[in-house]
Design a protein around this motif. Structure first.
Motif, short mmCIF file in Angstrom:
data_model
loop_
_atom_site.label_atom_id
_atom_site.label_comp_id
_atom_site.label_asym_id
_atom_site.label_seq_id
_atom_site.Cartn_x
_atom_site.Cartn_y
_atom_site.Cartn_z
N THR A 1 28.00 33.93 46.05
CA THR A 1 27.32 32.89 45.29
C THR A 1 26.64 33.47 44.06
O THR A 1 26.65 32.86 42.98
CB THR A 1 26.29 32.17 46.17
N ALA A 2 26.06 34.65 44.19
CA ALA A 2 25.36 35.28 43.07
C ALA A 2 26.30 35.57 41.90
O ALA A 2 25.86 35.64 40.75
CB ALA A 2 24.70 36.58 43.53
N LEU A 3 27.58 35.71 42.19
CA LEU A 3 28.56 36.02 41.14
C LEU A 3 29.03 34.80 40.36
O LEU A 3 29.84 34.93 39.44
CB LEU A 3 29.78 36.72 41.74
N GLU A 4 28.51 33.63 40.70
CA GLU A 4 29.00 32.41 40.05
C GLU A 4 28.90 32.44 38.53
O GLU A 4 29.84 32.00 37.84
CB GLU A 4 28.28 31.18 40.62
N PRO A 5 27.81 32.96 37.92
CA PRO A 5 27.77 33.01 36.44
C PRO A 5 28.91 33.83 35.85
O PRO A 5 29.45 33.48 34.80
CB PRO A 5 26.42 33.66 36.15
N ILE A 6 29.28 34.92 36.53
CA ILE A 6 30.40 35.74 36.07
C ILE A 6 31.72 35.03 36.32
O ILE A 6 32.63 35.02 35.48
CB ILE A 6 30.40 37.11 36.77
N ARG A 7 31.82 34.39 37.47
CA ARG A 7 33.05 33.67 37.83
C ARG A 7 33.38 32.60 36.81
O ARG A 7 34.55 32.40 36.45
CB ARG A 7 32.86 33.06 39.24
N VAL B 1 35.07 34.55 33.83
CA VAL B 1 36.37 35.22 33.98
C VAL B 1 37.46 34.31 34.52
O VAL B 1 38.63 34.71 34.56
CB VAL B 1 36.24 36.48 34.85
N LYS B 2 37.12 33.09 34.88
CA LYS B 2 38.20 32.16 35.23
C LYS B 2 38.85 31.60 33.98
O LYS B 2 39.97 31.08 34.03
CB LYS B 2 37.68 31.03 36.13
N ASP B 3 38.17 31.75 32.82
CA ASP B 3 38.70 31.21 31.57
C ASP B 3 39.12 32.29 30.57
O ASP B 3 39.75 31.98 29.57
CB ASP B 3 37.64 30.32 30.90
N ASP C 1 41.79 34.93 46.23
CA ASP C 1 42.01 33.88 45.23
C ASP C 1 40.80 33.65 44.33
O ASP C 1 40.78 32.74 43.51
CB ASP C 1 42.41 32.57 45.90
N ASP C 2 39.78 34.48 44.48
CA ASP C 2 38.58 34.38 43.65
C ASP C 2 38.88 34.94 42.26
O ASP C 2 39.46 36.03 42.13
CB ASP C 2 37.45 35.19 44.31
N PRO C 3 38.51 34.24 41.18
CA PRO C 3 38.70 34.79 39.84
C PRO C 3 38.05 36.17 39.66
O PRO C 3 38.52 36.98 38.84
CB PRO C 3 38.04 33.75 38.93
N ILE C 4 36.99 36.45 40.44
CA ILE C 4 36.35 37.76 40.38
C ILE C 4 37.32 38.84 40.85
O ILE C 4 37.36 39.95 40.30
CB ILE C 4 35.07 37.79 41.24
#
Length: 236
Positions: free
Chosen positions: A162-168, A171-173, A208-211
């Motif tokens: 959850t903490a990685l959401e700002p990065i996610r 990097v998904k775009d 499957d996580d963009p991270i």
């Protein structure tokens, strides 16, 4: 004049320090050669000349720099003719400032969430001569045994993801935090995840996580030096 890089090592010279990897990737990004000095957990006297006890440290002539972010800034300023760590020259101080935000975010919000997922595994990667120090110092810090600190990690990992959401969201775009190519902002988070990759078999993010896709791209950057590093983690 050569750069000397003092980096933490575990058993058999394994290099898995999250902060050491930030510097290692910065040096590779800049295309800079260096002399390597490996420092075990209990060999703090090797970096006493820097006025503190932690690695990474670099020495360049009479200049000594400790702290991974300070090292990145030094390399950027000392070698302006090499590829920029903070984006195109037109970005100027803005790129450095944004990287500093990522640095603080990872240090305070992400790194502390990784430790409870892998620290007992890291112990197995530490040189035998340093294991008592590693165990005692960490258990004093955590107020519990390494095994207790790492317990229930299947539940704890959700907070990390959850903490990685700002990065996610970034990097998904686009391929990298820095845009179409990696910058030091990428290497900051990458260092922490490479620490886990080399020392533990625990899965930090789903496939499957963009991270995950971003991490794979950074592994292949700079000639793939990070992917080539031997994994020390014991097989599950």
């Amino acid at each position: 004049m050569a750069i000397t890089f003092y980096d933490l090592c575990g058993k058999d010279g394994a290099r898995f320090s999250p902060y050491g990897w930030r510097t290692r990737m910065a040096l590779a990004h800049k295309g800079l050669d260096y002399d390597l000095e490996l420092v075990k957990f209990t060999e703090k006297e090797k970096v006493a000349f820097s006025g503190q006890k932690l690695v990474p440290v670099i020495r360049y002539g009479e200049t000594v720099v400790a702290d991974s972010f300070a090292i990145a800034c030094f390399l950027e300023d000392a070698f302006p003719d090499k590829p920029s760590l903070f984006g195109s020259p037109e970005v100027g101080t803005a790129g450095r400032g944004m990287a500093k935000v990522i640095n603080g975010f990872v240090d305070r919000m992400v790194q502390p969430l990784i430790a409870p997922l892998i620290v007992a595994d890291v112990f197995d990667c530490v040189d035998e001569t340093c294991r008592e120090y590693f165990r005692t110092s960490r258990e004093q810090r955590f107020g519990m045994t390494l095994a207790e600190f790492q317990s229930k990690r299947d539940e704890k990992v959700a907070a990390f993801r959850t903490a990685l959401e700002p990065i996610r969201l970034v990097v998904k775009d686009q391929p990298f935090i820095g845009g179409t190519a990696p910058t030091y902002a990428d290497y900051i988070l990458f260092g922490s995840m490479q620490w886990a990759r080399l020392t533990s078999t625990f899965q930090l993010v789903e496939g499957d996580d963009p991270i995950h896709a971003w991490f794979e791209r950074v592994l292949d950057s700079n000639g793939g030096i990070a992917r080539q590093e031997p994994i020390v983690a014991k097989a599950a």
